[in-house]
Design an enzyme around this catalytic site. Structure first.
Site, short mmCIF file in Angstrom:
data_model
loop_
_atom_site.label_atom_id
_atom_site.label_comp_id
_atom_site.label_asym_id
_atom_site.label_seq_id
_atom_site.Cartn_x
_atom_site.Cartn_y
_atom_site.Cartn_z
N HIS A 285 -63.52 31.50 4.61
CA HIS A 285 -63.94 30.70 3.43
C HIS A 285 -64.31 31.70 2.32
O HIS A 285 -63.48 32.52 1.93
CB HIS A 285 -65.11 29.80 3.88
CG HIS A 285 -65.50 28.71 2.93
ND1 HIS A 285 -64.78 28.36 1.83
CD2 HIS A 285 -66.60 27.88 2.93
CE1 HIS A 285 -65.38 27.36 1.19
NE2 HIS A 285 -66.50 27.05 1.84
N HIS A 324 -54.09 28.14 2.16
CA HIS A 324 -55.17 27.21 1.86
C HIS A 324 -54.89 25.90 2.58
O HIS A 324 -53.74 25.50 2.70
CB HIS A 324 -55.23 26.96 0.34
CG HIS A 324 -56.53 26.41 -0.10
ND1 HIS A 324 -56.82 25.08 -0.05
CD2 HIS A 324 -57.64 27.03 -0.57
CE1 HIS A 324 -58.06 24.90 -0.48
NE2 HIS A 324 -58.59 26.07 -0.80
N ASP A 380 -59.35 33.78 -3.82
CA ASP A 380 -59.98 35.03 -3.43
C ASP A 380 -59.07 36.25 -3.55
O ASP A 380 -59.51 37.38 -3.38
CB ASP A 380 -60.47 34.94 -1.98
CG ASP A 380 -61.65 33.98 -1.87
OD1 ASP A 380 -62.54 34.08 -2.71
OD2 ASP A 380 -61.64 33.14 -0.96
N1 ACO Z 1 -51.75 35.11 6.65
C1 ACO Z 1 -50.77 34.89 7.57
N2 ACO Z 1 -50.45 33.69 8.10
C2 ACO Z 1 -51.19 32.65 7.68
C3 ACO Z 1 -52.22 32.78 6.72
C4 ACO Z 1 -52.48 34.05 6.20
N3 ACO Z 1 -53.42 34.25 5.30
N4 ACO Z 1 -52.76 31.57 6.51
C5 ACO Z 1 -52.11 30.71 7.30
N5 ACO Z 1 -51.16 31.36 7.99
C6 ACO Z 1 -50.18 30.77 8.93
C7 ACO Z 1 -50.85 30.38 10.25
O1 ACO Z 1 -50.79 31.43 11.18
C8 ACO Z 1 -50.00 29.20 10.66
O2 ACO Z 1 -48.79 29.69 11.17
P1 ACO Z 1 -48.06 28.93 12.42
O3 ACO Z 1 -47.70 27.58 11.86
O4 ACO Z 1 -46.92 29.78 12.77
O5 ACO Z 1 -49.10 28.84 13.51
C9 ACO Z 1 -49.67 28.49 9.34
O6 ACO Z 1 -49.72 29.54 8.36
C10 ACO Z 1 -50.66 27.40 8.96
O7 ACO Z 1 -51.97 27.94 8.95
P2 ACO Z 1 -53.26 27.17 9.41
O8 ACO Z 1 -54.19 28.17 10.01
O9 ACO Z 1 -52.90 25.98 10.23
O10 ACO Z 1 -53.81 26.66 8.03
P3 ACO Z 1 -55.26 26.12 7.75
O11 ACO Z 1 -55.13 25.10 6.71
O12 ACO Z 1 -55.94 25.72 9.01
O13 ACO Z 1 -56.04 27.42 7.23
C11 ACO Z 1 -56.90 29.08 5.82
C12 ACO Z 1 -56.29 27.68 5.90
C13 ACO Z 1 -58.12 29.18 6.73
C14 ACO Z 1 -57.36 29.31 4.37
C15 ACO Z 1 -55.84 30.13 6.21
O14 ACO Z 1 -54.73 30.03 5.34
C16 ACO Z 1 -56.39 31.55 6.22
O15 ACO Z 1 -56.99 31.96 7.21
N6 ACO Z 1 -56.23 32.33 5.09
C17 ACO Z 1 -56.80 33.65 5.00
C18 ACO Z 1 -58.28 33.59 4.68
C19 ACO Z 1 -58.53 33.18 3.25
O16 ACO Z 1 -57.93 33.69 2.32
N7 ACO Z 1 -59.49 32.26 3.08
C20 ACO Z 1 -59.91 31.77 1.78
C21 ACO Z 1 -59.45 30.37 1.57
S1 ACO Z 1 -59.93 29.82 -0.02
C22 ACO Z 1 -61.58 29.50 0.14
O17 ACO Z 1 -62.09 29.08 1.14
C23 ACO Z 1 -62.40 29.78 -0.95
#
Ligand code: ACO
Length: 446
Positions: A285, A324, A380
């Site tokens: 987050h 996201h 971010d």
């Molecule tokens: N890098 C690589 N792969 C990713 C990333 C990433 N940053 N984000 C998602 N994916 C992939 C997942 O591995 C998944 O792949 P799969 O389908 O092969 O299993 C797919 O994309 C979907 O991802 P989920 O985890 O299901 O997406 P979710 O909506 O649950 O998560 C989140 C969203 C937590 C923001 C995620 O994208 C992430 O961890 N990003 C990195 C952390 C980040 O930047 N957080 C800030 C978010 S903005 C905020 O809160 C202010």
């Protein structure tokens, strides 16, 4: 259809003749059909409870880990269309607010639903700036932290500690009390954040200067040294104000859900806000901005970006600042932040990590792995670079998120409290553990 059960006291014929806004569910276990109303594109989870195999059956529930498809409230604060990359506060596009508004005006908008008149803004600003001081005992409390304590840990604890100072905050159903705590929370967040920062440096605390703007005073409390009067650089002051506007609210994200959930127990707003800050601290987050910078430092050079992306694609690491839950298109805040970044770099010199970030973005936006999963830069991705150029240490990045998000949290908390449909948050579970069994004495355990 063997039989038909309806909700809200209407028969199927009545419901159908009035509108087609219903959903018919057939339970193939029993052959029974149920018609449930559709309101605002949703059905009520409680309408599923009538679906039973026999009278002793508890009834159907919906299963939705991490709330991927569950609306837990009705809100009128922030609107996001994740597919189109749209973000609006109370109907106003984020792009317009970032260009024309200030953080304090935006905070007023979030909390009151309308932009303030000139008198209202003056009054609001006066109240916020006259609640920036903290009790001297809070200063001593901050002094108790180790020199290398993470400022987010200090924020969580110190905001929670405020509840021990303001007993009137427990009167959450009193409008006047809520207003007072709102002034205090928005007013004191920058002071506590700046004091936490100075504490890690071992520098004396700088008291608030109420003549300065909200971001200007924050810069004063952070960076003033020997000057008799601190004058913030207008470019940095405005850049910080714009960043504050962009971070003010984001509808039902993890920390907003936390303040609503914790606040639903009717605890005071300081304790509830402390919980929201804790949620924000996590690297998935608001802690992501700090992690982005650590990642860029680890990559080290533009040449090493392709190797890093390979590791991301094998699932070994995440590309922090990408992806996201809601945005499946470019995060509109990231676009504005990129522009602000260049304004700050023009003044402070280009951040050497920018090239690495741009290369990550370039490759990711073309690569099938990211395209298929609709992973775009989020808020971010570029903020860390701006904060670093402005002179903030990495550990302060999530704090810079928490300060402006306070207005959004209070708006969400207040909306929850005033919503007659809300009560203490209490999800259900699907229990798949053991059925009842006899206590096993020690000698019989393997
Ligand atoms: N890098 C690589 N792969 C990713 C990333 C990433 N940053 N984000 C998602 N994916 C992939 C997942 O591995 C998944 O792949 P799969 O389908 O092969 O299993 C797919 O994309 C979907 O991802 P989920 O985890 O299901 O997406 P979710 O909506 O649950 O998560 C989140 C969203 C937590 C923001 C995620 O994208 C992430 O961890 N990003 C990195 C952390 C980040 O930047 N957080 C800030 C978010 S903005 C905020 O809160 C202010």
């Amino acid at each position: 259809m063997d039989s038909l059960t309806t909700t809200a006291g209407t028969t199927k014929t009545e419901a159908s003749s009035k509108s087609h806004d219903t959903l018919t569910i057939t339970d193939n276990r029993t052959g029974k059909a149920y018609e449930v109303p559709i309101t605002n594109g949703t059905i009520r989870a409680m309408d599923l409870r009538q679906i039973k195999t026999d009278p002793n059956d508890f009834g159907m529930m919906s299963y939705d880990p991490a709330y991927n498809n569950t609306a837990a409230c009705i809100s009128r604060i922030t609107y996001i269309d994740g597919d189109k990359g749209v973000l609006r506060y109370r109907g106003y596009p984020i792009e317009e607010l970032a260009e024309k508004s200030t953080y304090l005006e935006t905070a007023y908008l979030l909390l009151h639903g309308e932009l303030p008149t000139e008198t209202q803004l003056k009054d609001w600003t006066w109240h916020i700036s006259h609640h920036t001081f903290i009790h001297e005992s809070i200063k001593k409390f901050l002094d108790g932290f180790h020199y290398d304590a993470h400022p987010m840990g200090m924020m969580i604890s110190t905001i929670a500690a405020l509840s021990t100072f303001y007993h009137d905050a427990k009167d959450i159903l009193n409008e006047e009390s809520r207003r007072k705590q709102t002034y205090r929370l928005i007013g004191k967040m920058p002071t506590i954040a700046a004091f936490a920062y100075r504490h890690t440096l071992g520098m004396p605390f700088v008291y608030p200067d109420n003549e300065l703007s909200y971001p200007g005073n924050f810069l004063n409390m952070l960076f003033r040294t020997t000057e008799t009067r601190y004058r913030p650089n207008p470019t940095l002051e405005r850049a910080l104000d714009v960043l504050f506007i962009l971070h003010a609210d984001h509808e039902q994200n993890c920390s907003a859900n936390v303040i609503r959930g914790v606040g639903s127990s009717h605890v005071d707003p300081y304790s509830a806000t402390a919980a929201a800050i804790a949620a924000l601290y996590g690297p998935l987050h608001g802690g992501a901005n700090e992690e982005v910078l650590r990642m860029l430092l680890e990559i080290g050079t533009v040449q090493k970006v392709p190797d890093f992306i390979k590791r991301v694609k094998t699932g070994e690491v995440k590309l922090m600042g990408f992806g996201h839950r809601i945005y499946k298109n470019y995060d509109p805040r990231a676009r504005i932040i990129k522009r602000v970044a260049y304004e700050v770099f023009e003044l402070m010199g280009k951040n050497p990590l920018l090239e690495i970030a741009l290369e990550c973005e370039r490759i990711a936006l073309e690569d099938e792995y990211f395209v298929k999963r609709k992973l775009y830069p989020n808020v971010d991705f570029y903020t860390g670079l701006i904060y670093q150029s402005m002179g903030f240490p990495m550990t302060m990045f999530p704090v810079l998120f928490a300060i402006p998000r306070t207005s959004g949290w209070i708006a969400q908390w207040q909306e929850m409290l005033l919503d007659p449909e809300q009560k203490i948050a209490r999800p259900r579970q699907v229990y798949l553990g053991h059925d009842t069994r006899d206590y096993l004495s020690m000698e019989k355990r393997s």
